[in-house]
Design a protein around this motif. Structure first.
Motif, mmCIF file in Angstrom:
data_model
loop_
_atom_site.group_PDB
_atom_site.id
_atom_site.type_symbol
_atom_site.label_atom_id
_atom_site.label_comp_id
_atom_site.label_asym_id
_atom_site.label_seq_id
_atom_site.Cartn_x
_atom_site.Cartn_y
_atom_site.Cartn_z
ATOM 1 N N HIS A 46 0.765 -1.071 0.007
ATOM 2 C CA HIS A 46 0.075 0.057 0.039
ATOM 3 C C HIS A 46 0.767 1.177 0.015
ATOM 4 C CE1 HIS A 46 -3.797 -1.901 0.711
ATOM 5 N NE2 HIS A 46 -3.074 -2.927 1.256
ATOM 6 N N SER A 47 0.524 2.400 -0.623
ATOM 7 C CA SER A 47 0.938 3.523 -0.748
ATOM 8 C C SER A 47 0.355 4.750 0.327
ATOM 9 C CB SER A 47 1.204 3.977 -2.041
ATOM 10 O OG SER A 47 0.214 4.572 -2.466
ATOM 11 N N GLU A 51 0.539 6.662 -4.412
ATOM 12 C CA GLU A 51 0.629 6.515 -6.208
ATOM 13 C C GLU A 51 -0.553 7.009 -6.756
ATOM 14 O OE1 GLU A 51 1.222 2.635 -8.874
ATOM 15 O OE2 GLU A 51 0.220 2.341 -7.064
ATOM 16 N N THR A 183 4.637 4.945 5.598
ATOM 17 C CA THR A 183 3.925 3.954 4.357
ATOM 18 C C THR A 183 4.198 5.180 3.236
ATOM 19 O OG1 THR A 183 2.495 2.858 5.574
ATOM 20 C CG2 THR A 183 2.140 3.232 3.310
ATOM 21 N N ALA A 187 6.616 4.516 0.024
ATOM 22 C CA ALA A 187 5.949 4.342 -1.626
ATOM 23 C C ALA A 187 6.877 5.504 -2.337
ATOM 24 C CB ALA A 187 4.637 4.679 -1.233
ATOM 25 N N LYS A 190 9.821 4.343 -4.226
ATOM 26 C CA LYS A 190 9.341 3.337 -5.250
ATOM 27 C C LYS A 190 8.987 4.058 -6.510
ATOM 28 C CE LYS A 190 8.920 -0.696 -2.290
ATOM 29 N NZ LYS A 190 9.088 0.060 -0.729
ATOM 30 N N LEU A 191 8.093 5.098 -6.024
ATOM 31 C CA LEU A 191 7.280 5.847 -7.239
ATOM 32 C C LEU A 191 8.170 6.818 -7.946
ATOM 33 C CD1 LEU A 191 4.115 6.255 -5.248
ATOM 34 C CD2 LEU A 191 4.348 4.710 -7.460
ATOM 35 N N PHE A 249 1.042 -0.160 -6.649
ATOM 36 C CA PHE A 249 0.559 -0.490 -5.466
ATOM 37 C C PHE A 249 -0.942 -1.129 -5.288
ATOM 38 C CE2 PHE A 249 4.149 2.261 -4.446
ATOM 39 C CZ PHE A 249 4.642 1.522 -3.346
#
Length: 251
Positions: A46-47, A51, A183, A187, A190-191, A249
């Motif tokens: 989860h983001s 996202e 969180t 995220a 990664k994004l 995600f």
């Protein structure tokens, strides 16, 4: 570890010791455990809607503002619900239905309610593995009774786990708020990959908002006290993300 008696009794006693049953709780250690990203509860998928926000045009430079916005709205609501669930867990016969119902009513986005229920599955498995007989854990089904078709929402399960670990209201609220902010930062890397130390700075800069949220959430003592702090844009982005065909995600 005890070496007498049958293996099943050993496992039950060991689980009780880990859970803090009859030992005064794990206290601060429980809070650290709940805040550890390595805890196998599925949160990495989860983001916190980041996202969806970035798909709508939010840039990496605005991530700190996004973190603060969540801490003052949806994350605060969830932290307060977790604290209330902790208080309900102290009853002789815990009933989470009022907490679940109040939290669902304050989560107008179907996508966010669904995400919270999905995120609640991992902590529920954890709770039932380490403390299956704890009253705070056996009562988790009372949450679903208040919202047919919706599993226990994550903050409700977090409150139950906090009771198992012997955590107080402030520690419970801080764990919930920290997890939300962390969180988002995880995220973001990664994004839009960047320097992880920058993400650490974002989290440290959010400390005043986290502590303000702790004070507010820890004061909650009834369902009507849970702040109704939904965020319309986050609700919108979560709904759009739920229908996206290409995403990293789940939510």
């Amino acid at each position: 570890m005890t070496t007498t008696g049958n293996g099943q009794d050993h496992r039950a006693r060991d689980a009780a010791a880990i859970a803090g049953e009859g030992t005064g709780g794990t206290g601060a250690l429980g809070a650290l455990l709940l805040a550890d990203a390595r805890l196998p509860t599925g949160g990495h998928a989860h983001s916190a809607t980041l996202e969806g926000a970035m798909a709508a045009g939010l840039t990496a430079g605005l991530v700190p503002a996004y973190i603060r916005a969540r801490l003052r709205t949806v994350a605060l609501t969830e932290a307060a619900a977790a604290v209330l669930a902790l208080r309900h867990a102290a009853a002789p016969a815990p009933d989470y239905a009022p907490v679940q119902s109040a939290l669902a009513a304050r989560t107008p986005s179907p996508a966010l309610r669904d995400a919270s229920a999905r995120l609640g599955r991992g902590p529920t498995r954890l709770a039932r593995r380490i403390a299956p007989a704890h009253p705070a854990v056996t009562a988790l089904d009372t949450a679903s009774a208040a919202t047919p078709g919706l599993r226990p929402l994550r903050p409700v399960v977090l409150g139950a786990l906090a009771a198992v670990f012997g955590m107080g209201p402030e520690a419970t609220a801080r764990a919930a708020l920290y997890d939300d902010a962390q969180t988002v930062t995880a995220a973001a890397l990664k994004l839009d990959p960047g320097d992880p130390l920058t993400a650490v700075r974002w989290l440290l800069d959010a400390a005043p908002d986290i502590e303000e949220g702790v004070r507010c959430a820890a004061a909650v003592r009834s369902p009507r006290d849970i702040p109704a702090r939904s965020a319309p844009l986050i609700d919108q982005w979560a709904g759009e993300h739920a229908d996206a065909t290409r995403r990293l995600f789940v939510a």
